[in-house]
Design a protein around this motif. Structure first.
Motif, short mmCIF file in Angstrom:
data_model
loop_
_atom_site.label_atom_id
_atom_site.label_comp_id
_atom_site.label_asym_id
_atom_site.label_seq_id
_atom_site.Cartn_x
_atom_site.Cartn_y
_atom_site.Cartn_z
N UNK A 267 0.81 -1.23 0.00
CA UNK A 267 0.00 0.00 0.00
C UNK A 267 0.84 1.28 0.00
N UNK A 268 1.97 1.29 0.70
CA UNK A 268 2.82 2.49 0.70
C UNK A 268 3.40 2.75 -0.69
N UNK A 269 3.75 1.69 -1.39
CA UNK A 269 4.27 1.84 -2.75
C UNK A 269 3.18 2.35 -3.67
N UNK A 270 1.96 1.87 -3.49
CA UNK A 270 0.83 2.33 -4.31
C UNK A 270 0.56 3.81 -4.07
N UNK A 271 0.65 4.27 -2.83
CA UNK A 271 0.43 5.68 -2.54
C UNK A 271 1.48 6.55 -3.21
N UNK A 272 2.73 6.09 -3.22
CA UNK A 272 3.78 6.85 -3.91
C UNK A 272 3.51 6.89 -5.42
N UNK A 273 3.06 5.77 -5.98
CA UNK A 273 2.73 5.72 -7.40
C UNK A 273 1.55 6.64 -7.70
N UNK A 274 0.55 6.65 -6.84
CA UNK A 274 -0.60 7.52 -7.03
C UNK A 274 -0.19 8.99 -7.00
N UNK A 275 0.65 9.37 -6.05
CA UNK A 275 1.09 10.76 -5.96
C UNK A 275 1.90 11.17 -7.19
N UNK A 276 2.76 10.28 -7.67
CA UNK A 276 3.56 10.59 -8.85
C UNK A 276 2.66 10.79 -10.07
N UNK A 277 1.71 9.89 -10.28
CA UNK A 277 0.83 10.01 -11.44
C UNK A 277 -0.10 11.21 -11.30
N UNK A 278 -0.52 11.53 -10.10
CA UNK A 278 -1.36 12.70 -9.91
C UNK A 278 -0.61 13.97 -10.30
N UNK A 279 0.64 14.08 -9.89
CA UNK A 279 1.46 15.23 -10.29
C UNK A 279 1.61 15.30 -11.80
N UNK A 280 1.85 14.16 -12.42
CA UNK A 280 2.01 14.12 -13.87
C UNK A 280 0.72 14.52 -14.58
N UNK A 281 -0.40 13.99 -14.12
CA UNK A 281 -1.68 14.30 -14.76
C UNK A 281 -2.03 15.77 -14.56
N UNK A 282 -1.78 16.33 -13.39
CA UNK A 282 -2.05 17.75 -13.17
C UNK A 282 -1.17 18.62 -14.05
N UNK A 283 0.09 18.26 -14.19
CA UNK A 283 0.98 19.01 -15.07
C UNK A 283 0.52 18.91 -16.52
N UNK A 284 0.16 17.71 -16.94
CA UNK A 284 -0.32 17.54 -18.31
C UNK A 284 -1.64 18.27 -18.54
N UNK A 285 -2.48 18.33 -17.51
CA UNK A 285 -3.73 19.05 -17.62
C UNK A 285 -3.52 20.54 -17.85
N UNK A 286 -2.45 21.08 -17.30
CA UNK A 286 -2.13 22.49 -17.52
C UNK A 286 -1.50 22.72 -18.89
N UNK A 287 -0.74 21.74 -19.37
CA UNK A 287 -0.01 21.89 -20.62
C UNK A 287 -0.87 21.51 -21.83
#
Length: 133
Positions: A61-81
């Motif tokens: 679960x800790x690894x999944x949370x890190x993966x979720x946070x990484x992808x969320x940052x990527x998706x938010x950045x892509x959403x702006x770009x």
């Protein structure tokens, strides 16, 4: 020895494929949440993403949370770009699977190289004499 090489190759293949499949599912979920106008709600509910049943046994679960946070940052950045979040999944998924293919190619080349290298190693004299008689 060759059996070990191909066994490790198979294990790494399964792990690599599961990682990419999990990433595609997580990205799709995040884009769905962000695309519905709930980008801030998606940021707050990133820890509530339902883990697929096939991954629940294998993923920490800790690894999944890190993966979720990484992808969320990527998706938010892509959403702006990117011009719209609707079209993001149309090119993120092939991009992820292309990365999977390149990773598989590296794994396959390494396995073939080790297979060849093991065949080139000289057998001990006792084994050579027992094979020829």
């Amino acid at each position: 020895m060759r059996t070990i090489v191909w066994g490790v190759f198979a294990l790494l293949t399964v792990c690599w494929t599961a990682l990419v499949a999990l990433s595609v599912q997580l990205t799709g979920w995040l884009l769905g949440a962000a695309g519905s106008g709930q980008a801030t709600a998606a940021a707050n509910s990133v820890g509530q993403w339902p883990m697929p049943t096939w991954a629940a046994v294998w993923v920490d679960p800790a690894w999944l949370q890190a993966l979720q946070a990484m992808w969320l940052d990527l998706v938010q950045w892509l959403g702006r770009v990117a011009p719209s979040s609707d079209g993001l999944m149309g090119w993120i998924t092939p991009l992820l699977w292309t990365g999977w293919g390149l990773g598989m190619l590296c794994l396959l080349v390494s396995a073939i190289g080790l297979h060849w290298l093991i065949g080139r190693v000289q057998k001990p004299a006792a084994l050579r004499s027992s094979v020829t008689t």
